[in-house]
Design a protein around this motif. Structure first.
Motif, PDB file in Angstrom:
ATOM      1  N   ILE A  63      70.228  28.428  81.659  1.00  0.00           N
ATOM      2  CA  ILE A  63      69.593  27.209  81.144  1.00  0.00           C
ATOM      3  C   ILE A  63      68.183  27.055  81.704  1.00  0.00           C
ATOM      4  CG2 ILE A  63      69.711  24.687  81.156  1.00  0.00           C
ATOM      5  CD1 ILE A  63      72.743  24.990  80.787  1.00  0.00           C
ATOM      6  N   VAL A  64      67.969  27.403  82.960  1.00  0.00           N
ATOM      7  CA  VAL A  64      66.627  27.336  83.546  1.00  0.00           C
ATOM      8  C   VAL A  64      65.683  28.259  82.782  1.00  0.00           C
ATOM      9  CG1 VAL A  64      65.255  27.798  85.612  1.00  0.00           C
ATOM     10  CG2 VAL A  64      67.518  26.746  85.823  1.00  0.00           C
ATOM     11  N   PHE A  65      66.114  29.496  82.558  1.00  0.00           N
ATOM     12  CA  PHE A  65      65.298  30.449  81.802  1.00  0.00           C
ATOM     13  C   PHE A  65      65.100  29.961  80.365  1.00  0.00           C
ATOM     14  CE2 PHE A  65      66.606  33.325  85.201  1.00  0.00           C
ATOM     15  CZ  PHE A  65      65.483  34.112  85.384  1.00  0.00           C
ATOM     16  N   ARG A  66      66.166  29.524  79.737  1.00  0.00           N
ATOM     17  CA  ARG A  66      66.083  29.089  78.334  1.00  0.00           C
ATOM     18  C   ARG A  66      65.114  27.941  78.157  1.00  0.00           C
ATOM     19  NH1 ARG A  66      70.800  25.613  76.302  1.00  0.00           N
ATOM     20  NH2 ARG A  66      69.488  24.162  77.441  1.00  0.00           N
ATOM     21  N   ASP A  67      65.238  26.925  78.995  1.00  0.00           N
ATOM     22  CA  ASP A  67      64.397  25.739  78.840  1.00  0.00           C
ATOM     23  C   ASP A  67      62.926  26.017  79.149  1.00  0.00           C
ATOM     24  OD1 ASP A  67      66.666  24.403  78.094  1.00  0.00           O
ATOM     25  OD2 ASP A  67      66.817  23.207  79.926  1.00  0.00           O
ATOM     26  N   ALA A  68      62.666  26.921  80.071  1.00  0.00           N
ATOM     27  CA  ALA A  68      61.282  27.210  80.438  1.00  0.00           C
ATOM     28  C   ALA A  68      60.621  28.226  79.516  1.00  0.00           C
ATOM     29  CB  ALA A  68      61.232  27.725  81.882  1.00  0.00           C
ATOM     30  N   LEU A  69      61.398  29.184  79.011  1.00  0.00           N
ATOM     31  CA  LEU A  69      60.806  30.319  78.311  1.00  0.00           C
ATOM     32  C   LEU A  69      61.076  30.363  76.808  1.00  0.00           C
ATOM     33  CD1 LEU A  69      61.599  33.010  81.006  1.00  0.00           C
ATOM     34  CD2 LEU A  69      59.467  31.737  80.675  1.00  0.00           C
ATOM     35  N   HIS A  70      61.974  29.557  76.314  1.00  0.00           N
ATOM     36  CA  HIS A  70      62.258  29.431  74.886  1.00  0.00           C
ATOM     37  C   HIS A  70      62.519  30.770  74.165  1.00  0.00           C
ATOM     38  CE1 HIS A  70      61.116  25.271  75.342  1.00  0.00           C
ATOM     39  NE2 HIS A  70      60.009  25.672  75.933  1.00  0.00           N
ATOM     40  N   PRO A  71      63.574  31.468  74.557  1.00  0.00           N
ATOM     41  CA  PRO A  71      63.885  32.722  73.863  1.00  0.00           C
ATOM     42  C   PRO A  71      64.267  32.450  72.414  1.00  0.00           C
ATOM     43  CG  PRO A  71      65.704  32.082  75.259  1.00  0.00           C
ATOM     44  CD  PRO A  71      64.577  31.127  75.558  1.00  0.00           C
ATOM     45  N   HIS A  72      64.137  33.461  71.593  1.00  0.00           N
ATOM     46  CA  HIS A  72      64.516  33.334  70.186  1.00  0.00           C
ATOM     47  C   HIS A  72      66.025  33.334  70.024  1.00  0.00           C
ATOM     48  CE1 HIS A  72      60.373  35.230  69.419  1.00  0.00           C
ATOM     49  NE2 HIS A  72      60.285  33.915  69.379  1.00  0.00           N
TER      50      HIS A  72
END
Length: 78
Positions: A63-72
């Motif tokens: 979730i930290v990575f997802r929210d900061a980096l917005h993967p497709h």
């Protein structure tokens, strides 16, 4: 056991490979700056006009990575 999650970014066009390679650098920089563990980063060239950059992370950090980096997109890694 903590699952591995692969977060993926898609790049299309004649510069897709170079953009994907550059994106991996930023993924690693972010992880190191935030002191977040990751299993691997890499690219996958599907063809001359489509490449993917990805980072494989622990599910608890996803979730930290997802929210900061917005993967497709993301998927459970083997």
């Amino acid at each position: 056991m903590d699952r591995k999650i692969k977060l993926i970014w898609d790049f299309r066009g004649p510069e897709a490979l170079e953009i994907a390679k550059h994106h991996v650098v930023h993924l690693e920089e972010f992880s190191n700056k935030e002191d977040l563990f990751f299993y691997e980063t890499d690219i996958q060239a599907v063809n001359d006009m489509y490449c993917m950059a990805y980072i494989t992370v622990r599910e608890v950090n996803m979730i930290v990575f997802r929210d900061a980096l917005h993967p497709h997109r993301g998927e459970v890694a083997p």
